[in-house]
Write a protein that holds these residues in place. Sequence first.
Motif, PDB file in Angstrom:
ATOM      1  N   ASP A  16      -6.931  -7.268  -0.678  1.00 49.01           N
ATOM      2  CA  ASP A  16      -6.744  -6.728  -2.027  1.00 49.01           C
ATOM      3  C   ASP A  16      -5.395  -6.008  -2.105  1.00 49.01           C
ATOM      4  O   ASP A  16      -4.748  -5.722  -1.098  1.00 49.01           O
ATOM      5  N   ALA A  17      -4.976  -5.728  -3.321  1.00 47.89           N
ATOM      6  CA  ALA A  17      -3.604  -5.273  -3.573  1.00 47.89           C
ATOM      7  C   ALA A  17      -3.273  -3.984  -2.835  1.00 47.89           C
ATOM      8  O   ALA A  17      -2.180  -3.850  -2.264  1.00 47.89           O
ATOM      9  N   GLN A  18      -4.189  -3.004  -2.818  1.00 53.96           N
ATOM     10  CA  GLN A  18      -3.883  -1.723  -2.187  1.00 53.96           C
ATOM     11  C   GLN A  18      -3.750  -1.866  -0.677  1.00 53.96           C
ATOM     12  O   GLN A  18      -2.812  -1.335  -0.072  1.00 53.96           O
ATOM     13  N   VAL A  19      -4.676  -2.612  -0.053  1.00 55.42           N
ATOM     14  CA  VAL A  19      -4.609  -2.825   1.398  1.00 55.42           C
ATOM     15  C   VAL A  19      -3.358  -3.615   1.754  1.00 55.42           C
ATOM     16  O   VAL A  19      -2.687  -3.342   2.746  1.00 55.42           O
ATOM     17  N   ARG A  20      -3.023  -4.602   0.914  1.00 54.97           N
ATOM     18  CA  ARG A  20      -1.830  -5.419   1.156  1.00 54.97           C
ATOM     19  C   ARG A  20      -0.576  -4.547   1.143  1.00 54.97           C
ATOM     20  O   ARG A  20       0.309  -4.692   1.997  1.00 54.97           O
ATOM     21  N   ALA A  21      -0.490  -3.623   0.194  1.00 55.70           N
ATOM     22  CA  ALA A  21       0.675  -2.742   0.106  1.00 55.70           C
ATOM     23  C   ALA A  21       0.768  -1.841   1.330  1.00 55.70           C
ATOM     24  O   ALA A  21       1.858  -1.611   1.871  1.00 55.70           O
ATOM     25  N   GLU A  22      -0.371  -1.334   1.801  1.00 45.23           N
ATOM     26  CA  GLU A  22      -0.383  -0.478   2.987  1.00 45.23           C
ATOM     27  C   GLU A  22       0.037  -1.254   4.228  1.00 45.23           C
ATOM     28  O   GLU A  22       0.823  -0.771   5.054  1.00 45.23           O
ATOM     29  N   LEU A  23      -0.467  -2.491   4.364  1.00 41.46           N
ATOM     30  CA  LEU A  23      -0.185  -3.273   5.556  1.00 41.46           C
ATOM     31  C   LEU A  23       1.264  -3.739   5.622  1.00 41.46           C
ATOM     32  O   LEU A  23       1.840  -3.837   6.711  1.00 41.46           O
ATOM     33  N   ARG A  24       1.863  -4.041   4.497  1.00 41.94           N
ATOM     34  CA  ARG A  24       3.247  -4.500   4.581  1.00 41.94           C
ATOM     35  C   ARG A  24       4.179  -3.359   4.972  1.00 41.94           C
ATOM     36  O   ARG A  24       5.169  -3.578   5.681  1.00 41.94           O
ATOM     37  N   ARG A  25       3.861  -2.129   4.547  1.00 46.91           N
ATOM     38  CA  ARG A  25       4.650  -0.986   5.005  1.00 46.91           C
ATOM     39  C   ARG A  25       4.447  -0.778   6.502  1.00 46.91           C
ATOM     40  O   ARG A  25       5.392  -0.476   7.236  1.00 46.91           O
ATOM     41  N   TRP A  26       3.200  -0.954   6.943  1.00 44.72           N
ATOM     42  CA  TRP A  26       2.895  -0.831   8.373  1.00 44.72           C
ATOM     43  C   TRP A  26       3.619  -1.909   9.174  1.00 44.72           C
ATOM     44  O   TRP A  26       4.162  -1.634  10.249  1.00 44.72           O
ATOM     45  N   LEU A  27       3.665  -3.153   8.668  1.00 47.01           N
ATOM     46  CA  LEU A  27       4.344  -4.243   9.369  1.00 47.01           C
ATOM     47  C   LEU A  27       5.836  -3.945   9.508  1.00 47.01           C
ATOM     48  O   LEU A  27       6.438  -4.211  10.555  1.00 47.01           O
ATOM     49  N   ARG A  28       6.443  -3.371   8.477  1.00 49.19           N
ATOM     50  CA  ARG A  28       7.862  -3.032   8.548  1.00 49.19           C
ATOM     51  C   ARG A  28       8.119  -1.996   9.646  1.00 49.19           C
ATOM     52  O   ARG A  28       9.066  -2.120  10.422  1.00 49.19           O
ATOM     53  N   ARG A  29       7.250  -0.986   9.723  1.00 49.24           N
ATOM     54  CA  ARG A  29       7.402   0.044  10.757  1.00 49.24           C
ATOM     55  C   ARG A  29       7.184  -0.553  12.146  1.00 49.24           C
ATOM     56  O   ARG A  29       7.908  -0.232  13.096  1.00 49.24           O
ATOM     57  N   LEU A  30       6.189  -1.439  12.257  1.00 54.17           N
ATOM     58  CA  LEU A  30       5.896  -2.078  13.538  1.00 54.17           C
ATOM     59  C   LEU A  30       7.079  -2.921  14.004  1.00 54.17           C
ATOM     60  O   LEU A  30       7.472  -2.879  15.176  1.00 54.17           O
ATOM     61  N   HIS A  31       7.653  -3.683  13.099  1.00 52.30           N
ATOM     62  CA  HIS A  31       8.792  -4.526  13.473  1.00 52.30           C
ATOM     63  C   HIS A  31       9.971  -3.677  13.928  1.00 52.30           C
ATOM     64  O   HIS A  31      10.680  -4.045  14.877  1.00 52.30           O
ATOM     65  N   ASP A  32      10.203  -2.549  13.283  1.00 50.85           N
ATOM     66  CA  ASP A  32      11.295  -1.668  13.686  1.00 50.85           C
ATOM     67  C   ASP A  32      11.084  -1.138  15.097  1.00 50.85           C
ATOM     68  O   ASP A  32      12.042  -0.782  15.791  1.00 50.85           O
ATOM     69  N   GLU A  33       9.823  -1.111  15.529  1.00 46.26           N
ATOM     70  CA  GLU A  33       9.502  -0.616  16.870  1.00 46.26           C
ATOM     71  C   GLU A  33       9.594  -1.704  17.932  1.00 46.26           C
ATOM     72  O   GLU A  33      10.088  -1.467  19.030  1.00 46.26           O
ATOM     73  N   ILE A  34       9.142  -2.933  17.617  1.00 39.47           N
ATOM     74  CA  ILE A  34       9.067  -3.966  18.653  1.00 39.47           C
ATOM     75  C   ILE A  34      10.245  -4.940  18.620  1.00 39.47           C
ATOM     76  O   ILE A  34      10.548  -5.589  19.617  1.00 39.47           O
ATOM     77  N   HIS A  35      10.899  -5.108  17.468  1.00 34.93           N
ATOM     78  CA  HIS A  35      12.114  -5.939  17.325  1.00 34.93           C
ATOM     79  C   HIS A  35      11.928  -7.380  17.803  1.00 34.93           C
ATOM     80  O   HIS A  35      12.841  -7.962  18.391  1.00 34.93           O
ATOM     81  N   VAL A  36      10.770  -7.961  17.569  1.00 37.58           N
ATOM     82  CA  VAL A  36      10.568  -9.386  17.861  1.00 37.58           C
ATOM     83  C   VAL A  36      11.068 -10.189  16.665  1.00 37.58           C
ATOM     84  O   VAL A  36      10.767  -9.850  15.512  1.00 37.58           O
ATOM     85  N   THR A  37      11.843 -11.245  16.927  1.00 38.48           N
ATOM     86  CA  THR A  37      12.285 -12.124  15.847  1.00 38.48           C
ATOM     87  C   THR A  37      11.061 -12.632  15.096  1.00 38.48           C
ATOM     88  O   THR A  37      10.172 -13.231  15.688  1.00 38.48           O
ATOM     89  N   SER A  38      11.007 -12.380  13.800  1.00 37.50           N
ATOM     90  CA  SER A  38       9.793 -12.661  13.034  1.00 37.50           C
ATOM     91  C   SER A  38      10.126 -13.406  11.744  1.00 37.50           C
ATOM     92  O   SER A  38      11.123 -13.104  11.082  1.00 37.50           O
ATOM     93  N   VAL A  39       9.267 -14.370  11.417  1.00 41.15           N
ATOM     94  CA  VAL A  39       9.401 -15.129  10.174  1.00 41.15           C
ATOM     95  C   VAL A  39       8.045 -15.114   9.492  1.00 41.15           C
ATOM     96  O   VAL A  39       7.038 -15.467  10.112  1.00 41.15           O
ATOM     97  N   PHE A  40       7.998 -14.686   8.247  1.00 40.17           N
ATOM     98  CA  PHE A  40       6.717 -14.716   7.533  1.00 40.17           C
ATOM     99  C   PHE A  40       6.855 -15.423   6.196  1.00 40.17           C
ATOM    100  O   PHE A  40       7.884 -15.355   5.533  1.00 40.17           O
ATOM    101  N   VAL A  41       5.790 -16.119   5.857  1.00 41.48           N
ATOM    102  CA  VAL A  41       5.712 -16.883   4.613  1.00 41.48           C
ATOM    103  C   VAL A  41       4.989 -16.047   3.566  1.00 41.48           C
ATOM    104  O   VAL A  41       3.959 -15.425   3.850  1.00 41.48           O
TER     105      VAL A  41
END
Length: 356
Positions: free
Chosen positions: A168-193
Motif C-alpha cells: 500500500d502507498a504508505q508502506v511503499r513510501a516508507e520502504l523506498r526511503r529505507w532502500l535509499r538509506r540501505l543503498h548508501d550503506e552497502i553501495h552494491v550496484t543496483s537496478v530497479f524497475v
Amino acid sequence: MGIEIENIHKQFGAFSALGDVSLSIPSGELVALLGPSGCGKTTLLRIIAGLETPDSGRILFNGEDTTRSHVRERRVGFVFQHYALFRHMTVFDNVAFGLNVRPRQTRPSKEEISEKVMKLLRLVQLENMASRYPSQLSGGQRQRIALARALAVEPQVLLLDEPFGALDAQVRAELRRWLRRLHDEIHVTSVFVTHDQEEALEVADRIVVMNRGKIEQAGTPDEVYEQPATAFVLNFLGNVNLFHGRKSQRQTQQGGQPADANVSGGVDDTQAVAYVRSHDIEIERSRQDATALKAEIRHIQKLGPAVRVTLAIEESGEFLEAELTRDVYQNLGLQQGEQVFVRPRQVRVFVEDYQI
C-alpha cells in the motif's frame, strides 16, 4: 561492479521488446528503469540477470562479456515484486537458503552462516523476526526479508523488479526511503524497475526512462525532470497540460496568445504542442501581461495539501488543470464558475508526435 549494456535487441515473436538498447551503469550506482507497462524495462532487467538471452548485443560486467553466462555465474541478487519467500521456512532459513545450497567446498560453516544471517537481519531491522514464518509478517517486512536473502550471497549486482508494487502507498513510501538509506550503506550496484515516477525520483541516483523498447532519456532525477529530452519524458514525469498551436520564430501561439517557450524539433510555422505542468499554471484575478488567458473555473478538488483546479480556456475551449498549494488557493478565494486569468510558466514545446 560496472555494467555495460551494448546494442541489446530482444524479440518475442512479432513483438519487439527491446530495440538497440545501450546503457552504462557505473559501479555502486542505484539506477531506476522507469516507464509504462510493456516498455521493455523488466525484459532488460531479466537480460542483465541472465534470466533472458538477447537476440543480439552484449552485457558486460566490469568489462567482461557475460551475455551467454549462466545466471549462477553472474552473482546477481534478484528481488521480485511478490517476495517469492519459502512459506514452510522461517525467516532465518529463508535468508540462509542461498548459503546452505552452495557446493560443499564453498559453503560457509553453520556458525558463519548464522553470524551472516543475523547481521543481515539487523541490517534490514528485523533481527527479532528470525524464528517467524512469512505468513506472520507484514508485506513490508516480507519484502525486507526478500532483500536480505538476495544480499546473503554477496551479489555483485542487485536487481529489483517492482519491489514495492504489491504494497500500500504508505508502506511503499516508507520502504523506498529505507532502500535509499540501505543503498548508501552497502553501495552494491543496483537496478530497479518501476512505473512509479515519484519512487524513481526519490530513490534513484539516475533514471532511465523507457518507452516502446527504447531509452527516451537517461540522467539524474533533476535532469530528466527539469530538462526532459522528449515530449514522452515530460508527459510521463508528472501531470501536464497540452496546448495545440503553431511554432514560429522560437515562439508558440497558444490560445491566440504568443508564449515564450523552450522549443524542441521542427521548423518555423509548423504544428506544435506546448506542454505545461499543472503546478506551472498561475491563476490571477486580472490580466498581468499578454501571455495570460481568460478562463472559467469548472471544478475544484481538494487533495490534502494541494488543490487541483480545472479550467476552461475561453478562446479555445481547451481544458487545463492547475495545481495550487492550500495557501495560494485560500488567498485567491477561488469559486467554481468564476472568471479568472491563467498564465503558463515553464512552457516546453515539442513538434514531434509520440505515443504511450
